[in-house]
Design an enzyme around this catalytic site. Sequence first.
Site, PDB file in Angstrom:
ATOM      1  N   ARG A 142       0.476 -42.778  -3.894  1.00 32.82           N
ATOM      2  CA  ARG A 142       0.916 -42.889  -5.289  1.00 32.82           C
ATOM      3  C   ARG A 142       1.752 -41.662  -5.695  1.00 32.82           C
ATOM      4  NH1 ARG A 142      -3.847 -44.693  -9.040  1.00 32.82           N
ATOM      5  NH2 ARG A 142      -2.073 -45.050 -10.435  1.00 32.82           N
ATOM      6  N   HIS A 178     -12.090 -42.988  -4.468  1.00 31.45           N
ATOM      7  CA  HIS A 178     -11.018 -43.489  -5.335  1.00 31.45           C
ATOM      8  C   HIS A 178     -10.798 -44.957  -5.042  1.00 31.45           C
ATOM      9  CE1 HIS A 178     -10.120 -39.501  -6.651  1.00 31.45           C
ATOM     10  NE2 HIS A 178     -10.183 -39.117  -5.393  1.00 31.45           N
ATOM     11  N   ALA A 217      -8.792 -38.737 -13.230  1.00 29.98           N
ATOM     12  CA  ALA A 217      -7.685 -37.773 -13.214  1.00 29.98           C
ATOM     13  C   ALA A 217      -8.166 -36.330 -13.012  1.00 29.98           C
ATOM     14  CB  ALA A 217      -6.885 -37.884 -14.514  1.00 29.98           C
ATOM     15  N   GLU A 238     -16.248 -38.120  -2.339  1.00 28.31           N
ATOM     16  CA  GLU A 238     -15.246 -38.428  -3.369  1.00 28.31           C
ATOM     17  C   GLU A 238     -14.705 -39.829  -3.102  1.00 28.31           C
ATOM     18  OE1 GLU A 238     -12.075 -35.553  -3.181  1.00 28.31           O
ATOM     19  OE2 GLU A 238     -10.733 -36.812  -4.365  1.00 28.31           O
ATOM     20  N   TYR A 279      -6.625 -50.702  -9.566  1.00 31.93           N
ATOM     21  CA  TYR A 279      -8.067 -50.453  -9.625  1.00 31.93           C
ATOM     22  C   TYR A 279      -8.931 -51.707  -9.472  1.00 31.93           C
ATOM     23  CZ  TYR A 279      -6.092 -46.115 -11.396  1.00 31.93           C
ATOM     24  OH  TYR A 279      -5.354 -44.959 -11.521  1.00 31.93           O
ATOM     25  N   PRO A 300     -13.196 -39.705 -16.328  1.00 34.17           N
ATOM     26  CA  PRO A 300     -12.448 -40.250 -17.455  1.00 34.17           C
ATOM     27  C   PRO A 300     -11.722 -41.556 -17.153  1.00 34.17           C
ATOM     28  CG  PRO A 300     -12.053 -37.899 -17.270  1.00 34.17           C
ATOM     29  CD  PRO A 300     -12.893 -38.294 -16.087  1.00 34.17           C
ATOM     30  N   ASN A 301     -11.783 -42.431 -18.140  1.00 34.88           N
ATOM     31  CA  ASN A 301     -11.052 -43.711 -18.163  1.00 34.88           C
ATOM     32  C   ASN A 301     -11.642 -44.781 -17.232  1.00 34.88           C
ATOM     33  OD1 ASN A 301      -8.969 -42.944 -20.074  1.00 34.88           O
ATOM     34  ND2 ASN A 301      -8.240 -41.598 -18.466  1.00 34.88           N
ATOM     35  N   ASN A 347     -16.240 -40.429  -8.436  1.00 35.44           N
ATOM     36  CA  ASN A 347     -14.824 -40.720  -8.665  1.00 35.44           C
ATOM     37  C   ASN A 347     -14.448 -39.912  -9.895  1.00 35.44           C
ATOM     38  OD1 ASN A 347     -12.290 -41.585  -9.315  1.00 35.44           O
ATOM     39  ND2 ASN A 347     -12.730 -43.763  -9.015  1.00 35.44           N
ATOM     40  N   ARG A 365      -7.900 -52.097 -16.889  1.00 31.61           N
ATOM     41  CA  ARG A 365      -6.973 -50.983 -16.715  1.00 31.61           C
ATOM     42  C   ARG A 365      -6.216 -51.096 -15.390  1.00 31.61           C
ATOM     43  NH1 ARG A 365      -8.865 -45.147 -14.561  1.00 31.61           N
ATOM     44  NH2 ARG A 365      -6.870 -44.127 -14.910  1.00 31.61           N
TER      45      ARG A 365
HETATM   46  C1  DQA Z   1      -8.547 -42.802  -9.451  1.00 28.67           C
HETATM   47  C2  DQA Z   1      -7.172 -42.192  -9.135  1.00 28.67           C
HETATM   48  C3  DQA Z   1      -6.810 -41.133 -10.160  1.00 28.67           C
HETATM   49  O1  DQA Z   1      -5.535 -40.573  -9.873  1.00 28.67           O
HETATM   50  C4  DQA Z   1      -6.756 -41.741 -11.553  1.00 28.67           C
HETATM   51  O2  DQA Z   1      -6.488 -40.743 -12.513  1.00 28.67           O
HETATM   52  C5  DQA Z   1      -8.000 -42.489 -11.889  1.00 28.67           C
HETATM   53  C6  DQA Z   1      -8.596 -43.347 -10.872  1.00 28.67           C
HETATM   54  C7  DQA Z   1      -8.895 -43.980  -8.493  1.00 28.67           C
HETATM   55  O3  DQA Z   1     -10.046 -44.386  -8.503  1.00 28.67           O
HETATM   56  O4  DQA Z   1      -8.024 -44.474  -7.774  1.00 28.67           O
HETATM   57  O5  DQA Z   1      -8.479 -42.456 -13.019  1.00 28.67           O
HETATM   58  O6  DQA Z   1      -9.532 -41.810  -9.286  1.00 28.67           O
END
Ligand code: DQA
Length: 142
Positions: free
Chosen positions: A106, A99, A76, A97, A22, A9-10, A73, A17
């Site tokens: 964080r 990020h 959230a 995984e 990011y 998501p997102n 990735n 964003r």
């Molecule tokens: C993320 C870190 C997550 O906490 C966040 O919700 C994201 C991006 C990252 O790539 O740093 O959407 O996965």
Amino acid sequence: MKILAIHGPNLNMLGSRQTEFYGDKTLEEIDSLLQEKARELKVELETFQSNHEGELVDFIQKKAPQASGIIINPGALTHYGLSLRDALIDTPLPVIEVHLSNIHAREEFRQKSVIAPIAQGQISGLGWRGYIAALEILAAEA
Ligand code: DQA
């Protein structure tokens, strides 16, 4: 040999964003850098993004049988996505995984990953290059 790169998501909003966390590359740019690296490594890469956990589960169930590894990735969902975790467990595939930001530096809620215990490893805080490193590792191992 086929690798799946899955974005939660997102992550479709990358580029605009929270760029301080990011970076300024769009998801399209990251996917095309990954495709370029996949060609160089002579592996097939399929990318997928969804804002919906169930769609991510459907994609994993459908595509994992023809794949050799998963880069994910989870956005959230990293922190609470138990059905995503179960779908990953149900594949016999190595999972890396990734990020973009350093989740350990964080907010407290971001520091816990429900995916990490079932992943081969986690790359966090190295920006878009983290995806490239994950692809290199999966390609070398397969
Ligand atoms: C993320 C870190 C997550 O906490 C966040 O919700 C994201 C991006 C990252 O790539 O740093 O959407 O996965």
